[in-house]
Design a protein around this motif. Sequence first.
Motif, PDB file in Angstrom:
ATOM      1  N   VAL A  20       0.920  -1.180   0.052  1.00  0.00           N
ATOM      2  CA  VAL A  20      -0.049   0.056   0.024  1.00  0.00           C
ATOM      3  C   VAL A  20       0.995   1.249  -0.048  1.00  0.00           C
ATOM      4  O   VAL A  20       0.570   2.390  -0.757  1.00  0.00           O
ATOM      5  CB  VAL A  20      -1.169   0.064   1.369  1.00  0.00           C
ATOM      6  CG1 VAL A  20      -1.839   1.303   1.650  1.00  0.00           C
ATOM      7  CG2 VAL A  20      -2.055  -1.006   0.963  1.00  0.00           C
ATOM      8  N   THR A  21       2.147   1.056   0.890  1.00  0.00           N
ATOM      9  CA  THR A  21       2.894   2.301   0.954  1.00  0.00           C
ATOM     10  C   THR A  21       3.335   2.661  -0.624  1.00  0.00           C
ATOM     11  O   THR A  21       3.457   3.894  -1.141  1.00  0.00           O
ATOM     12  CB  THR A  21       4.000   2.113   1.629  1.00  0.00           C
ATOM     13  OG1 THR A  21       3.797   1.694   3.262  1.00  0.00           O
ATOM     14  CG2 THR A  21       4.899   3.202   1.694  1.00  0.00           C
ATOM     15  N   SER A  22       3.598   1.549  -1.415  1.00  0.00           N
ATOM     16  CA  SER A  22       4.234   1.667  -2.463  1.00  0.00           C
ATOM     17  C   SER A  22       3.250   2.287  -3.879  1.00  0.00           C
ATOM     18  O   SER A  22       3.412   3.122  -4.489  1.00  0.00           O
ATOM     19  CB  SER A  22       4.935   0.324  -3.073  1.00  0.00           C
ATOM     20  OG  SER A  22       5.639  -0.092  -2.162  1.00  0.00           O
ATOM     21  N   LEU A  23       1.975   1.645  -3.565  1.00  0.00           N
ATOM     22  CA  LEU A  23       0.945   1.871  -4.360  1.00  0.00           C
ATOM     23  C   LEU A  23       0.715   3.464  -4.257  1.00  0.00           C
ATOM     24  O   LEU A  23       0.002   4.045  -4.965  1.00  0.00           O
ATOM     25  CB  LEU A  23      -0.388   1.028  -4.332  1.00  0.00           C
ATOM     26  CG  LEU A  23      -0.051  -0.432  -4.725  1.00  0.00           C
ATOM     27  CD1 LEU A  23      -1.424  -1.122  -4.324  1.00  0.00           C
ATOM     28  CD2 LEU A  23       0.283  -0.471  -6.266  1.00  0.00           C
ATOM     29  N   LEU A  24       0.562   3.821  -2.920  1.00  0.00           N
ATOM     30  CA  LEU A  24       0.335   5.386  -2.698  1.00  0.00           C
ATOM     31  C   LEU A  24       1.345   6.082  -3.228  1.00  0.00           C
ATOM     32  O   LEU A  24       1.113   7.378  -3.998  1.00  0.00           O
ATOM     33  CB  LEU A  24       0.468   5.625  -1.070  1.00  0.00           C
ATOM     34  CG  LEU A  24      -0.932   5.529  -0.377  1.00  0.00           C
ATOM     35  CD1 LEU A  24      -0.454   5.658   1.224  1.00  0.00           C
ATOM     36  CD2 LEU A  24      -2.006   6.758  -0.721  1.00  0.00           C
ATOM     37  N   ALA A  25       2.508   5.758  -3.012  1.00  0.00           N
ATOM     38  CA  ALA A  25       3.660   6.651  -3.745  1.00  0.00           C
ATOM     39  C   ALA A  25       3.685   6.835  -5.169  1.00  0.00           C
ATOM     40  O   ALA A  25       3.743   7.861  -5.756  1.00  0.00           O
ATOM     41  CB  ALA A  25       4.908   6.237  -3.351  1.00  0.00           C
ATOM     42  N   LEU A  83      11.144  17.132  -1.677  1.00  0.00           N
ATOM     43  CA  LEU A  83       9.869  16.371  -1.654  1.00  0.00           C
ATOM     44  C   LEU A  83       8.611  17.014  -1.635  1.00  0.00           C
ATOM     45  O   LEU A  83       8.460  17.954  -0.502  1.00  0.00           O
ATOM     46  CB  LEU A  83       9.888  14.976  -0.881  1.00  0.00           C
ATOM     47  CG  LEU A  83      11.319  13.983  -0.898  1.00  0.00           C
ATOM     48  CD1 LEU A  83      11.357  13.139   0.125  1.00  0.00           C
ATOM     49  CD2 LEU A  83      11.431  13.541  -2.254  1.00  0.00           C
ATOM     50  N   ASP A  84       7.721  16.443  -2.328  1.00  0.00           N
ATOM     51  CA  ASP A  84       6.234  17.097  -1.896  1.00  0.00           C
ATOM     52  C   ASP A  84       5.760  16.156  -0.707  1.00  0.00           C
ATOM     53  O   ASP A  84       5.078  16.296  -0.024  1.00  0.00           O
ATOM     54  CB  ASP A  84       5.331  16.987  -3.058  1.00  0.00           C
ATOM     55  CG  ASP A  84       5.897  17.991  -4.320  1.00  0.00           C
ATOM     56  OD1 ASP A  84       6.225  17.686  -5.480  1.00  0.00           O
ATOM     57  OD2 ASP A  84       6.170  19.135  -3.925  1.00  0.00           O
ATOM     58  N   TYR A  85       5.986  14.746  -1.166  1.00  0.00           N
ATOM     59  CA  TYR A  85       5.433  13.802  -0.197  1.00  0.00           C
ATOM     60  C   TYR A  85       6.622  12.710   0.263  1.00  0.00           C
ATOM     61  O   TYR A  85       7.139  12.197  -0.624  1.00  0.00           O
ATOM     62  CB  TYR A  85       4.341  12.940  -0.682  1.00  0.00           C
ATOM     63  CG  TYR A  85       2.922  13.915  -0.872  1.00  0.00           C
ATOM     64  CD1 TYR A  85       2.845  14.629  -1.891  1.00  0.00           C
ATOM     65  CD2 TYR A  85       1.957  13.873   0.275  1.00  0.00           C
ATOM     66  CE1 TYR A  85       1.705  15.587  -1.969  1.00  0.00           C
ATOM     67  CE2 TYR A  85       0.946  14.745   0.215  1.00  0.00           C
ATOM     68  CZ  TYR A  85       0.890  15.517  -0.868  1.00  0.00           C
ATOM     69  OH  TYR A  85      -0.468  16.147  -0.945  1.00  0.00           O
ATOM     70  N   LEU A  86       6.617  12.315   1.638  1.00  0.00           N
ATOM     71  CA  LEU A  86       7.711  11.336   1.774  1.00  0.00           C
ATOM     72  C   LEU A  86       6.545  10.282   2.384  1.00  0.00           C
ATOM     73  O   LEU A  86       5.871  10.630   3.522  1.00  0.00           O
ATOM     74  CB  LEU A  86       8.535  11.926   2.773  1.00  0.00           C
ATOM     75  CG  LEU A  86       9.509  10.548   3.257  1.00  0.00           C
ATOM     76  CD1 LEU A  86      10.388   9.876   2.452  1.00  0.00           C
ATOM     77  CD2 LEU A  86      10.438  11.273   4.463  1.00  0.00           C
ATOM     78  N   PHE A  87       6.739   9.131   2.034  1.00  0.00           N
ATOM     79  CA  PHE A  87       5.970   7.918   2.748  1.00  0.00           C
ATOM     80  C   PHE A  87       6.695   6.989   3.439  1.00  0.00           C
ATOM     81  O   PHE A  87       7.655   6.579   3.029  1.00  0.00           O
ATOM     82  CB  PHE A  87       5.093   7.268   1.755  1.00  0.00           C
ATOM     83  CG  PHE A  87       4.188   7.805   0.984  1.00  0.00           C
ATOM     84  CD1 PHE A  87       4.387   8.390  -0.265  1.00  0.00           C
ATOM     85  CD2 PHE A  87       2.840   8.378   1.453  1.00  0.00           C
ATOM     86  CE1 PHE A  87       3.492   9.266  -0.954  1.00  0.00           C
ATOM     87  CE2 PHE A  87       2.021   9.112   0.749  1.00  0.00           C
ATOM     88  CZ  PHE A  87       2.147   9.688  -0.562  1.00  0.00           C
ATOM     89  N   VAL A  88       6.351   6.864   4.811  1.00  0.00           N
ATOM     90  CA  VAL A  88       7.169   6.178   5.823  1.00  0.00           C
ATOM     91  C   VAL A  88       6.388   4.657   5.943  1.00  0.00           C
ATOM     92  O   VAL A  88       5.358   4.681   6.536  1.00  0.00           O
ATOM     93  CB  VAL A  88       7.523   6.918   7.030  1.00  0.00           C
ATOM     94  CG1 VAL A  88       8.346   5.935   7.744  1.00  0.00           C
ATOM     95  CG2 VAL A  88       8.144   8.352   7.009  1.00  0.00           C
ATOM     96  N   ASP A  89       7.098   3.614   5.590  1.00  0.00           N
ATOM     97  CA  ASP A  89       6.642   2.428   5.654  1.00  0.00           C
ATOM     98  C   ASP A  89       6.868   1.709   7.035  1.00  0.00           C
ATOM     99  O   ASP A  89       8.197   1.416   7.186  1.00  0.00           O
ATOM    100  CB  ASP A  89       6.968   1.434   4.545  1.00  0.00           C
ATOM    101  CG  ASP A  89       6.407   0.090   4.671  1.00  0.00           C
ATOM    102  OD1 ASP A  89       6.942  -0.933   4.063  1.00  0.00           O
ATOM    103  OD2 ASP A  89       5.391  -0.189   5.441  1.00  0.00           O
ATOM    104  N   LEU A  90       6.099   1.593   8.037  1.00  0.00           N
ATOM    105  CA  LEU A  90       6.650   1.226   9.353  1.00  0.00           C
ATOM    106  C   LEU A  90       6.369  -0.222   9.517  1.00  0.00           C
ATOM    107  O   LEU A  90       5.723  -0.905   8.688  1.00  0.00           O
ATOM    108  CB  LEU A  90       5.562   1.833  10.462  1.00  0.00           C
ATOM    109  CG  LEU A  90       5.413   3.206  10.672  1.00  0.00           C
ATOM    110  CD1 LEU A  90       4.407   3.743  11.845  1.00  0.00           C
ATOM    111  CD2 LEU A  90       6.749   3.622  11.249  1.00  0.00           C
ATOM    112  N   PRO A  91       7.267  -0.786  10.385  1.00  0.00           N
ATOM    113  CA  PRO A  91       7.353  -2.185  10.663  1.00  0.00           C
ATOM    114  C   PRO A  91       6.097  -2.649  11.485  1.00  0.00           C
ATOM    115  O   PRO A  91       5.283  -1.789  11.919  1.00  0.00           O
ATOM    116  CB  PRO A  91       8.610  -2.589  11.624  1.00  0.00           C
ATOM    117  CG  PRO A  91       8.814  -1.271  12.134  1.00  0.00           C
ATOM    118  CD  PRO A  91       8.160  -0.022  11.255  1.00  0.00           C
TER     119      PRO A  91
END
Lengths: 250, 250
Positions: free
Chosen positions: B32-37, B124-132
């Motif tokens: 989902v993080t990747s698809l959002l990005a 960056l406009d957006y940074l997405f952080v993928d949490l464990p």
Amino acid sequence: HAPEKLAINNFSSAKNVIAVMSGKGGVGKSSVTSLLACGFRRKGYEVGVLDADITGPSLPKLFGVKGPIEGTPFGMHPLESSTGIKVMSINLLMEQEDEPVIWRGPLLGKVVGQFWTDVVWTDLDYLFVDLPPGTGDVPLSVMQSLPLNGFIVVTSPQELATMIVKKAIKMAQIMNIPILGLIENMSGVICPKCGEEFKLFGPGHGEEVSKSFNIKFLGKLPVDPNLSKLCDQGKIEEYESSLFTDFIPG
Amino acid sequence: HAPEKLAINNFSSAKNVIAVMSGKGGVGKSSVTSLLACGFRRKGYEVGVLDADITGPSLPKLFGVKGPIEGTPFGMHPLESSTGIKVMSINLLMEQEDEPVIWRGPLLGKVVGQFWTDVVWTDLDYLFVDLPPGTGDVPLSVMQSLPLNGFIVVTSPQELATMIVKKAIKMAQIMNIPILGLIENMSGVICPKCGEEFKLFGPGHGEEVSKSFNIKFLGKLPVDPNLSKLCDQGKIEEYESSLFTDFIPG
Ligand SMILES: Nc1ncnc2c1ncn2[C@@H]1O[C@H](COP(=O)(O)OP(=O)(O)O)[C@@H](O)[C@H]1O
Ligand SMILES: Nc1ncnc2c1ncn2[C@@H]1O[C@H](COP(=O)(O)OP(=O)(O)O)[C@@H](O)[C@H]1O
Ligand SMILES: [Zn+2]
């Protein structure tokens, strides 16, 4: 200098301690731990399950047991499932099962140690330890403090899962703990309408990984909506599976 | 006394920082993080992804990028994916992607902080952080140290996942960080032979949970063997999904 192994609770014993790990979350570790425990219990063994996933505990829900547990002077008593499997988990110590446990690593490792030293397991033939995802504090503490006979590794077909499961296998090798077997979960599904069996997550690499690390391949478990339903209902003990028949002695 | 927010790398800026969490592993956070990005990138935004899952890193594999990255005097430069998304992960610093990282909590939290302070993200406009998975060190450190705009929560249909995702939601509420939306993943599958759509993991509770916590429900993503294949091939950017069209501004 390796840390000392912890002594089990004064009123308890465990002939065998087996941990279930994968490194990757969501591959079915908790379900496989539970199905293993059920398989051994059906053969008449005294069995316990220790939920070492402190921030993502799932065993009480799979076995349909609810806390909170009261402490006694002798220690904490695990709850017994409908077929007599002893269950211990942080969720059994909480008022509500969806309350978050926001602790840092060292405390997580310590609590798992207390599940070994302060829980009155009585006399077990087999204790199964369900590890959290990752290769951090808790897997490390369990490997250092508990007298493990070995690991069962759980993977799922995706390449991503395979890559991360290899990290867990390498960790076990570094810590010199034997791997007793590898299971591939979610390896396909059967259409309830037309009976077609198809792959959800690609071809799967369980057998290949087992061969490359010289690990016993214990078989595949497909995605079974009936298993998922029994898990949701807290009735995993009612699931019939021949998955472990070669693995369970006696 | 709340810990100070860390300043981003001297040569970088990020207008928005959004973390993706679930508490439960394997529900599809990284996907989902990747698809959002990818969705934001398609609209022309400058986008980065920070893989905060140090012991179970998956973003490099999903985007098909490989390390090892060399450090420079200005900091570490993330790798760029085929569509120009900047990717940073512990796996990009390792010689081999299946080597385990066996670190305890405090170090894990520190490394994630360094991905914010020592990586040259540029603007960056957006940074997405993928949490464990879990509610331990890393989610805690990210919430304390990074200037988060909010969270996207990912769940899957099983009751177990729902219970653990609620823990993550409650943690975000305790830490006073807004939840921007909730997505339910793996909510059904379509038989490739007869076209029948059926549920793998039961009815799902994404909408119900969203309502009870007053969170925007962003929709459902079925299990799609095509997505799994693209993930395995490192080509998640090729997956067409309208999942986030309402969520992405502009
Ligand atoms: N083979 C399977 N068929 C159907 N559902 C499964 C299967 N394996 C796991 N599940 C479901 O997926 C959920 C996640 O599995 P779980 O055992 O919690 O994984 P992990 O412990 O690795 O995070 C469980 O709630 C269970 O209902
Ligand atoms: N909707 C989906 N359809 C098909 N495969 C999926 C889907 N969501 C996730 N996957 C697959 O499942 C794997 C696990 O998902 P991932 O995003 O790594 O979960 P998490 O980050 O929560 O552990 C990925 O490798 C991906 O290939
Ligand atoms: Zn069909």
